[in-house]
Design an enzyme around this catalytic site. Sequence first.
Site, PDB file in Angstrom:
ATOM      1  N   ASP A   1      45.505  45.845 -25.930  1.00  0.00           N
ATOM      2  CA  ASP A   1      45.223  47.071 -25.181  1.00  0.00           C
ATOM      3  C   ASP A   1      43.746  47.215 -24.812  1.00  0.00           C
ATOM      4  O   ASP A   1      43.333  48.231 -24.244  1.00  0.00           O
ATOM      5  CB  ASP A   1      45.680  48.300 -25.977  1.00  0.00           C
ATOM      6  CG  ASP A   1      44.907  48.488 -27.273  1.00  0.00           C
ATOM      7  OD1 ASP A   1      44.163  47.555 -27.672  1.00  0.00           O
ATOM      8  OD2 ASP A   1      45.031  49.563 -27.885  1.00  0.00           O
TER       9      ASP A   1
ATOM     10  N   ASP B   1       8.298  47.618 -11.022  1.00  0.00           N
ATOM     11  CA  ASP B   1       9.260  48.627 -11.471  1.00  0.00           C
ATOM     12  C   ASP B   1       9.848  48.174 -12.800  1.00  0.00           C
ATOM     13  O   ASP B   1       9.711  47.003 -13.184  1.00  0.00           O
ATOM     14  CB  ASP B   1      10.376  48.833 -10.443  1.00  0.00           C
ATOM     15  CG  ASP B   1      10.898  50.268 -10.433  1.00  0.00           C
ATOM     16  OD1 ASP B   1      10.593  51.016 -11.392  1.00  0.00           O
ATOM     17  OD2 ASP B   1      11.601  50.637  -9.483  1.00  0.00           O
TER      18      ASP B   1
ATOM     19  N   HIS C   1      13.006  53.133 -19.477  1.00  0.00           N
ATOM     20  CA  HIS C   1      12.829  53.827 -18.196  1.00  0.00           C
ATOM     21  C   HIS C   1      11.862  55.007 -18.347  1.00  0.00           C
ATOM     22  O   HIS C   1      11.150  55.348 -17.400  1.00  0.00           O
ATOM     23  CB  HIS C   1      14.184  54.311 -17.687  1.00  0.00           C
ATOM     24  CG  HIS C   1      14.140  54.856 -16.296  1.00  0.00           C
ATOM     25  ND1 HIS C   1      13.854  54.082 -15.190  1.00  0.00           N
ATOM     26  CD2 HIS C   1      14.341  56.116 -15.823  1.00  0.00           C
ATOM     27  CE1 HIS C   1      13.872  54.833 -14.110  1.00  0.00           C
ATOM     28  NE2 HIS C   1      14.174  56.066 -14.450  1.00  0.00           N
TER      29      HIS C   1
ATOM     30  N   GLU D   1      41.197  47.116 -27.066  1.00  0.00           N
ATOM     31  CA  GLU D   1      40.401  47.405 -28.265  1.00  0.00           C
ATOM     32  C   GLU D   1      39.904  46.092 -28.861  1.00  0.00           C
ATOM     33  O   GLU D   1      40.553  45.054 -28.730  1.00  0.00           O
ATOM     34  CB  GLU D   1      41.268  48.153 -29.275  1.00  0.00           C
ATOM     35  CG  GLU D   1      40.523  48.620 -30.530  1.00  0.00           C
ATOM     36  CD  GLU D   1      41.433  49.359 -31.491  1.00  0.00           C
ATOM     37  OE1 GLU D   1      41.195  49.272 -32.708  1.00  0.00           O
ATOM     38  OE2 GLU D   1      42.392  50.016 -31.009  1.00  0.00           O
TER      39      GLU D   1
ATOM     40  N   ARG E   1      18.133  56.115 -17.836  1.00  0.00           N
ATOM     41  CA  ARG E   1      17.798  56.984 -16.697  1.00  0.00           C
ATOM     42  C   ARG E   1      18.260  58.419 -16.926  1.00  0.00           C
ATOM     43  O   ARG E   1      17.808  59.334 -16.238  1.00  0.00           O
ATOM     44  CB  ARG E   1      18.428  56.416 -15.416  1.00  0.00           C
ATOM     45  CG  ARG E   1      17.686  55.211 -14.871  1.00  0.00           C
ATOM     46  CD  ARG E   1      18.410  54.551 -13.727  1.00  0.00           C
ATOM     47  NE  ARG E   1      19.548  53.764 -14.188  1.00  0.00           N
ATOM     48  CZ  ARG E   1      20.294  52.987 -13.403  1.00  0.00           C
ATOM     49  NH1 ARG E   1      20.031  52.925 -12.111  1.00  0.00           N
ATOM     50  NH2 ARG E   1      21.301  52.297 -13.896  1.00  0.00           N
ATOM     51  N   GLN E   2      19.141  58.621 -17.899  1.00  0.00           N
ATOM     52  CA  GLN E   2      19.606  59.969 -18.237  1.00  0.00           C
ATOM     53  C   GLN E   2      18.762  60.494 -19.401  1.00  0.00           C
ATOM     54  O   GLN E   2      19.241  60.685 -20.508  1.00  0.00           O
ATOM     55  CB  GLN E   2      21.087  59.931 -18.612  1.00  0.00           C
ATOM     56  CG  GLN E   2      21.997  59.427 -17.503  1.00  0.00           C
ATOM     57  CD  GLN E   2      23.455  59.414 -17.924  1.00  0.00           C
ATOM     58  OE1 GLN E   2      23.939  60.365 -18.538  1.00  0.00           O
ATOM     59  NE2 GLN E   2      24.160  58.340 -17.596  1.00  0.00           N
TER      60      GLN E   2
ATOM     61  N   LYS F   1       8.770  58.374  -1.435  1.00  0.00           N
ATOM     62  CA  LYS F   1      10.110  58.361  -0.847  1.00  0.00           C
ATOM     63  C   LYS F   1      10.789  59.713  -1.019  1.00  0.00           C
ATOM     64  O   LYS F   1      10.466  60.480  -1.918  1.00  0.00           O
ATOM     65  CB  LYS F   1      10.965  57.272  -1.491  1.00  0.00           C
ATOM     66  CG  LYS F   1      11.332  57.547  -2.955  1.00  0.00           C
ATOM     67  CD  LYS F   1      12.165  56.428  -3.545  1.00  0.00           C
ATOM     68  CE  LYS F   1      12.498  56.739  -5.020  1.00  0.00           C
ATOM     69  NZ  LYS F   1      13.261  55.666  -5.655  1.00  0.00           N
TER      70      LYS F   1
END
Length: 313
Positions: free
Chosen positions: A39, A219, A131, A41, A97-98, A193
């Site tokens: 499944d 970057d 980040h 897992e 990024r969060q 930007k």
Amino acid sequence: MALHNIKIFAGRESRYLAEKITASYGVGLGKSAVLEFSDGEFQPAFDESIRGCTVFIVQSTFPPTENLMELLLMIDAARRASAYKVIAVMPYFGWARQDRKDRPRVSIGAKLVANLLCAAGVDRIVTMDLHADQIQGFFDVPVDHLYASGIFVPYIKSLGLEHLSFAAPDMGGAKRVNAYAQHFEVPMIISHKTRSGVNKVGSMTAIGDVRGRDIVILDDMIDTAGTITMAADMLKRKGARSVRACATHPVLSGAAYDRLNKSKLCEVIVTDTIPLDGGQDLSKFTVLSVADLFADVMERVSNFKEISSRFIF
């Protein structure tokens, strides 16, 4: 000689890098396996004793989500197998990024991942080019935050660019670019930007002297490559002599490879924190390995030595 027996293991998607790290460290890669259920897992297991050992688990948490889940399960397994210390080596830290609530009713994914790692029982994190630097504060355990400058700087010097300038693809990268520009004592350029949506750039212009310069755009990652290719094409239109991109983490999702190959970039310099897709045209890419740096820092962590001397900036 380390104070405790050292064993290094790898998640499935980072084995390619872990093998380089162990070769540099001078030890063999630990034996582990993953039992997969029909499944979807899965259950990681260590196939050798780790009782009383300092265990390093190498796993970047780039998509898919299984890479993070596998790391969490391996940390839990090591803790339950009576490892002395469990250290997660995450060359690429996903969900970074969060790092804040930038709009209403959204998660702070980087903090959640930090909580999950701590709940699994990790004792320390070793990562590279987050980040956002403040993510280190999301953890209640020590974080060794490495910088790829020690890898990129010697390579950029070897290029012998006569009219070198560094450029940020957006305002958020200004701090990183300023550090490189000061080290090389060359000018810096900021690309300003506007966004029209997630992963969509509206318009872009350059702040700084562009004409006749050999420009390196810096970057922490390249994802869809929309911003960095738009910046490169804009800088060439404004008279740049050559434009290169230099980024630590080659996430390269969606049409990224196609965009990079069709852009005005003459070279894309990345590290091996995330593997490149061998089925793509990689003629523009230069890959620099982080293995020696991580191996050295892991040895220093094992023996309680300082690591700040490994930073250029």
